[in-house]
Motif scaffolding. Sequence first.
Motif, short mmCIF file in Angstrom:
data_model
loop_
_atom_site.label_atom_id
_atom_site.label_comp_id
_atom_site.label_asym_id
_atom_site.label_seq_id
_atom_site.Cartn_x
_atom_site.Cartn_y
_atom_site.Cartn_z
N VAL A 89 0.85 -1.18 0.00
CA VAL A 89 0.00 0.00 0.00
C VAL A 89 0.88 1.23 0.00
N GLY A 90 0.48 2.28 -0.75
CA GLY A 90 1.27 3.50 -0.79
C GLY A 90 1.37 4.14 0.58
N PRO A 117 -8.82 -3.08 -2.21
CA PRO A 117 -7.87 -2.42 -3.11
C PRO A 117 -8.59 -1.43 -4.01
N ASP A 176 1.42 7.77 -5.39
CA ASP A 176 0.84 7.24 -4.15
C ASP A 176 1.31 5.82 -3.85
N GLN A 210 0.47 3.11 -5.28
CA GLN A 210 -0.58 2.09 -5.47
C GLN A 210 -0.38 1.28 -6.74
N ARG A 211 0.38 1.83 -7.71
CA ARG A 211 0.49 1.15 -9.00
C ARG A 211 1.90 1.26 -9.56
N GLY A 230 -1.72 -2.99 -10.33
CA GLY A 230 -2.02 -2.52 -8.99
C GLY A 230 -1.21 -3.32 -7.99
N ALA A 243 -1.55 -2.84 -4.43
CA ALA A 243 -2.16 -2.86 -3.11
C ALA A 243 -2.56 -4.29 -2.78
N SER A 270 -5.12 -6.59 -4.86
CA SER A 270 -5.40 -5.99 -6.17
C SER A 270 -5.13 -6.98 -7.28
#
Length: 522
Positions: free
Chosen positions: A11-12, A22, A419, A421-422, A436, A438, A441
């Motif tokens: 997670v970011g 996610p 962030d 997340q990706r 993704g 997270a 995800s």
Amino acid sequence: MNGGDVGAGVVGGGEVSGVGPPPSPLDWKFSQVFGERAAGEEVQEVDIISAIEFDKTGDHLATGDRGGRVVLFERTDTKDHGIGRRDMERMDYPISRHPEFRYKTEFQSHEPEFDYLKSLEIEEKINKIRWCQTANSALFLLSTNDKTIKFWKVQEKKVKKIADMNMDPSKTPGNNGSGSSSSVPPSPKPYVVNGGYPDKLPNSLNNESFPPGGISSLRLPVVTSNETSLVARCRRVYAHAHDYHINSISNNSDGETFISADDLRINLWNLEISNQSFNIVDVKPQNMEDLTEVITSAEFHPSHCNTLAYSSSKGSIRLIDLRQSALCDSHAKLFEEQEAPGSRSFFTEIIASISDIKFAKDGRHILSRDYMTLKLWDINMDSGPVATFQVHEYLRPKLCDLYENDSIFDKFECCLSGDGQRVATGSYSNLFRVFGCAPGSTEATTLEASKNPMRRQVQTPSRPSRSLSSITRVVRRGSESPGVDSNGNSFDFTTKLLHLAWHPSENSIACAAANSLYMYYA
């Protein structure tokens, strides 16, 4: 997180946790393209983009090409209404616009050279670009080719335009070839320096020169406008410090130093000092026949000025601490994935070579790209990656063909969203993939560098990319040809998306397909 959580995502913000669902996959849309070529148009080798980099604010984007040029773009959508994006966010103002850029300027950064001592041609191709801290509205950046790093300052200069000179416009030089003449009626008057008159003149001349009421045609020069032009000036040249090809440069968070890495060494520079550098990593063996791995990429930690990481052709990442010793040949941490029993083949070491590493914005995670996969590492956990993403697994049966045409040595870059997340990276047929990362995800989006990113079909082939180091280079054999695997996935080895960058604060990606710069947003 302990060593048993190897399969978890990230997670970011530096927290690894399974709390909360996610984020849903992003809906990517085409934004704009620069330098798009017409169907069937042959791409010139010098126009192929070889480096892309956003600055920290995301308001400027730089690209470098094989012709040694650096092209700058600036963001325009935040200036449309005279209000900044951050101000709009504070006002809870709905933002419907997406990032839009326009061409700003370009300059010739590097020229082709010849090393007479080694009888070696040095290409002008830009390998990397890194933005430095801005000052007084001037932009600063570093660019490098195989041997030489340059520090550039790009600044707006105002050029004053003078009008209403005390001259007859119809008789000035350059106007229909006429000779110049003063608007003052001709007379046998004695002139002095600066075009004035002597203080004391005979009465007859004074009367003639200054009639009652003065001379109506005598005017003082007036500045009518300030024309603004962008000027790029090379402030410093950092040369003669690398025997092998430079593959990385990275700015330190202290704003004063940077590193440059080649196949065997990493040097530390001060931005203000161009005639000396400190060798902080040296993996060159006494006997070159004992060489087993080379440095492939290096990057400073985003906030800890004493920490940097570098990757190798054996698939390992070493984290080093500049406080431990002046020569950092011994690493503080080593990140590498253990081979599965019985999985070793002729291609194992080749595809394990890491072509690019990037620190996440949080400084806790490192993203690495090898030939087949993306791996996300937690620097607090060296037992293995926290996430692994298959980029083009369908090419595994084609490794022999990829070796024959040298494509297996292509160096794909990778990037992370602001962030955390990706992650994203490129592939063949001008495709790139967004994953993704997270927990939980399943996001894995494949896009094509075209105006219709979801089209996923093979484009007109361009000339193949060659960016191998002298140590890992092999002889080219065979030809490169497109094909389709059993699942219908198209692959064209001649069109490859090697370079891409993620906007530091928004879901916007810039990527290079040959000489074209494509931009997407979500």
